[in-house]
Design a protein around this motif. Structure first.
Motif, PDB file in Angstrom:
ATOM      1  N   LEU A   1       0.825  -1.281  -0.023  1.00 12.50           N
ATOM      2  CA  LEU A   1       0.032  -0.098   0.062  1.00 12.50           C
ATOM      3  C   LEU A   1       0.863   1.240  -0.036  1.00 12.50           C
ATOM      4  O   LEU A   1       1.654   1.471   0.741  1.00 12.50           O
ATOM      5  N   VAL A   2       0.415   2.053  -0.694  1.00 14.25           N
ATOM      6  CA  VAL A   2       1.138   3.508  -1.013  1.00 14.25           C
ATOM      7  C   VAL A   2       0.331   4.517  -0.305  1.00 14.25           C
ATOM      8  O   VAL A   2      -0.880   4.488  -0.953  1.00 14.25           O
ATOM      9  N   VAL A   3       0.644   5.388   0.572  1.00 10.33           N
ATOM     10  CA  VAL A   3      -0.324   6.463   1.368  1.00 10.33           C
ATOM     11  C   VAL A   3       0.320   7.872   0.543  1.00 10.33           C
ATOM     12  O   VAL A   3       1.388   8.152   0.739  1.00 10.33           O
ATOM     13  N   GLN A   4      -0.869   8.581   0.137  1.00  5.28           N
ATOM     14  CA  GLN A   4      -0.167   9.667  -0.640  1.00  5.28           C
ATOM     15  C   GLN A   4      -0.743  11.123   0.146  1.00  5.28           C
ATOM     16  O   GLN A   4      -1.884  11.212   0.448  1.00  5.28           O
TER      17      GLN A   4
ATOM     18  N   GLU B   1       5.127  14.838   9.554  1.00  5.70           N
ATOM     19  CA  GLU B   1       4.441  14.350  10.699  1.00  5.70           C
ATOM     20  C   GLU B   1       3.291  13.472  10.299  1.00  5.70           C
ATOM     21  O   GLU B   1       2.981  12.460  11.095  1.00  5.70           O
ATOM     22  N   ALA B   2       2.643  13.902   9.352  1.00  7.27           N
ATOM     23  CA  ALA B   2       1.471  13.112   8.503  1.00  7.27           C
ATOM     24  C   ALA B   2       1.960  11.816   8.389  1.00  7.27           C
ATOM     25  O   ALA B   2       1.392  10.835   8.467  1.00  7.27           O
ATOM     26  N   GLY B   3       3.208  11.690   7.516  1.00 12.33           N
ATOM     27  CA  GLY B   3       3.825  10.493   7.261  1.00 12.33           C
ATOM     28  C   GLY B   3       4.077   9.402   8.310  1.00 12.33           C
ATOM     29  O   GLY B   3       3.780   8.356   8.120  1.00 12.33           O
TER      30      GLY B   3
ATOM     31  N   ASN C   1       3.826   2.926   9.998  1.00 11.31           N
ATOM     32  CA  ASN C   1       3.587   1.586  10.140  1.00 11.31           C
ATOM     33  C   ASN C   1       2.326   0.845   9.658  1.00 11.31           C
ATOM     34  O   ASN C   1       2.476  -0.439   9.887  1.00 11.31           O
ATOM     35  N   SER C   2       1.546   1.481   8.707  1.00 10.41           N
ATOM     36  CA  SER C   2       0.476   0.995   8.002  1.00 10.41           C
ATOM     37  C   SER C   2       0.569   0.863   6.639  1.00 10.41           C
ATOM     38  O   SER C   2      -0.365   0.442   5.940  1.00 10.41           O
ATOM     39  N   CYS C   3       1.717   1.170   5.943  1.00  8.90           N
ATOM     40  CA  CYS C   3       1.904   1.314   4.744  1.00  8.90           C
ATOM     41  C   CYS C   3       3.438   0.965   4.304  1.00  8.90           C
ATOM     42  O   CYS C   3       4.168   0.896   4.924  1.00  8.90           O
ATOM     43  N   ASP C   4       3.652   0.769   2.782  1.00 12.63           N
ATOM     44  CA  ASP C   4       5.068   0.490   2.293  1.00 12.63           C
ATOM     45  C   ASP C   4       5.627   1.587   1.681  1.00 12.63           C
ATOM     46  O   ASP C   4       6.739   1.654   1.631  1.00 12.63           O
ATOM     47  N   VAL C   5       4.933   2.537   1.340  1.00 13.44           N
ATOM     48  CA  VAL C   5       5.588   3.831   0.614  1.00 13.44           C
ATOM     49  C   VAL C   5       4.555   5.160   1.153  1.00 13.44           C
ATOM     50  O   VAL C   5       3.595   5.075   1.220  1.00 13.44           O
ATOM     51  N   ILE C   6       5.350   6.158   1.379  1.00 14.37           N
ATOM     52  CA  ILE C   6       4.788   7.495   1.484  1.00 14.37           C
ATOM     53  C   ILE C   6       4.889   8.204   0.114  1.00 14.37           C
ATOM     54  O   ILE C   6       6.051   8.466  -0.448  1.00 14.37           O
ATOM     55  N   ASP C   7       3.757   8.720  -0.612  1.00 12.76           N
ATOM     56  CA  ASP C   7       3.862   9.406  -1.847  1.00 12.76           C
ATOM     57  C   ASP C   7       3.613  10.706  -1.534  1.00 12.76           C
ATOM     58  O   ASP C   7       2.852  11.295  -0.944  1.00 12.76           O
ATOM     59  N   LEU C   8       4.048  11.687  -2.566  1.00  9.23           N
ATOM     60  CA  LEU C   8       4.133  13.138  -2.327  1.00  9.23           C
ATOM     61  C   LEU C   8       3.143  13.561  -3.555  1.00  9.23           C
ATOM     62  O   LEU C   8       3.588  13.114  -4.749  1.00  9.23           O
TER      63      LEU C   8
ATOM     64  N   VAL D   1       9.897   4.418   5.805  1.00 15.14           N
ATOM     65  CA  VAL D   1       9.402   3.832   4.508  1.00 15.14           C
ATOM     66  C   VAL D   1       9.979   4.722   3.397  1.00 15.14           C
ATOM     67  O   VAL D   1      10.159   5.774   3.579  1.00 15.14           O
ATOM     68  N   PRO D   2      10.121   4.192   2.065  1.00 16.09           N
ATOM     69  CA  PRO D   2      10.579   4.853   1.202  1.00 16.09           C
ATOM     70  C   PRO D   2       9.461   5.817   0.721  1.00 16.09           C
ATOM     71  O   PRO D   2       8.527   5.927   1.151  1.00 16.09           O
TER      72      PRO D   2
END
Length: 409
Positions: free
Chosen positions: A71-74, A85-87, A92-99, A137-138
């Motif tokens: 899962l990627v969270v954007q 701070e949001a990321g 801990n609930s996703c695999d990537v943080i996206d901008l 996370v990446p």
């Protein structure tokens, strides 16, 4: 020399990707997509400041489960500290943080995020570097292209230098949206892929399964992302065009198992049934969905469509498309893409007229349109061709009115 981690490989080498869509890539839709070929899902775009400050917002707009991976969270935003701070709240609930650097909508312009950050390279560099240096996370980015190819390539290289580890390129410019959406430029996506070392996902022009394979071949990207094409056919990555009731009923079951706002569910069902609900003969069934107060009402509407069209689908009754000019390649009860009409320059010129802009798209009125168009497009057609549409109550009696509009009188 430091060996860079290949995020795409870490995620399992996903070729088929579900796009981040506000209120439309929520948990039950993601779970549906995972059952039908999607290998990587993006959660809906989240506003970083709201996510940090409002616990209710976090609870309502971000839900997941153990099976919802990878899962990627954007996030969208313009403050490096706030986005970080949001990321931190979801790492801990996703695999990537996206901008999000690609949203072209007016709300993004007002909030100064999405594609309206794309000229602020110093700020973007700071945001990406802050995330890369402090998250466990990446970090990935989703962008739109510039009209100038060399600028797009420089932009992508800057993001890679800042610490972006995977890049999604939507092959349209910031201005290509709504009636000006046009065709995505896969050549620009390919050029980005050839000039960076990080994995690249291609986005744009994905309407049917054959587009997916062609896009992978032409852009050389690791994966392909689908947004609107997937909304109209969630089995697109399975290379199927099922009758609309199959994904609709499956999604209704999942939306009960993984609760989400009723408005999300209604919106998905309208997308799935877009073509069949555009027929005047189905207006009463459409009204059931439009006015429904719960998912049982929604299920009732879908079951009525199934009962009506299943005999044709099974070949028990003959379907004669010549008697029903629906202007569709496939029968209307099958999932299929919505084809956007590319506007001609003179039509765009007319639509900028202040008077014409007063009428907005009205799908319900479009049910009775003699040309099977939304109200705005029908009005433009009537002025251009000196045609009448009783369904939209657009009556053009003389060429004089057309000439007056062209002259801006």
């Amino acid at each position: 020399m430091e060996v860079k981690e290949n995020v795409w490989e870490r995620l399992g080498k996903p070729k088929y990707v579900l796009a981040p869509m506000v209120e439309q890539s929520e948990l039950p839709w993601r779970m549906l997509s995972r059952k039908h070929g999607v290998q990587l899902c993006f959660a809906p775009m989240l506003h970083s400041q709201n996510f940090v400050q409002d616990r209710k917002y976090r609870k309502e707009f971000f839900t997941t489960c153990p099976e919802d991976r990878p899962l990627v969270v954007q996030f969208c935003g313009n403050d490096p500290k706030i986005i970080l701070e949001a990321g931190k709240l979801v790492e801990n609930s996703c695999d990537v943080i996206d901008l999000n650097l690609g949203c072209p909508q007016a709300i993004a312009k007002r909030g100064f995020y999405g594609s309206f950050l794309q000229d602020e390279w110093k700020l973007i560099f700071e945001i990406v570097k802050t995330l890369r240096d402090n998250l466990t996370v990446p970090v990935s980015c989703k962008i739109r292209i510039f009209e100038d190819l060399t600028k797009t390539i420089s932009y992508a290289k800057m993001l890679e230098e800042a610490g972006c580890q995977m890049l999604t390129v939507h092959g349209r410019t910031r201005d290509q949206k709504g009636r000006l959406t046009g065709i995505a430029d896969w050549n620009q996506i390919k050029a980005v892929k050839e000039n960076v070392t990080i994995p690249v996902l291609a986005n744009g022009n994905i309407l049917i399964y054959q587009d997916i394979e062609r896009c992978l071949k032409e852009t050389l990207c690791e994966g392909v992302m689908s947004a609107e094409g997937h909304l109209h056919n969630p089995y697109i990555f399975d290379n199927q065009s099922p009758p609309v009731w199959e994904p609709a009923l499956e999604y209704l079951d999942l939306s009960q198992q993984y609760p989400c706002p009723l408005s999300n569910t209604r919106g998905h069902l309208f997308k799935l049934c877009y073509h069949v609900f555009s027929l005047p003969e189905n207006e009463s069934i459409r009204e059931i969905l439009a006015k429904g107060q719960n998912r049982n009402d929604f299920r009732n509407a879908i079951m009525q469509l199934k009962e009506k069209y299943l005999p044709y689908h099974m070949g028990q009754l003959p379907w004669n498309n010549n008697q029903n000019d629906y202007n569709l390649t496939l029968p209307p009860w099958l999932c299929q893409p919505m084809i956007r009409v590319i506007q001609k320059s003179n039509l765009v010129e007319l639509e900028t007229n202040e008077e014409l802009n007063k009428s907005k798209t009205d799908e319900k009125e479009g049910l009775k349109c003699e040309y099977k168009l939304c109200k705005k497009c029908c009005r433009s057609k009537c002025y251009l061709e000196i045609a009448d549409c009783l369904g939209h109550r657009i009556l053009i009696k003389t060429k004089k009115k057309l000439s007056r509009h062209k002259e801006g009188i």
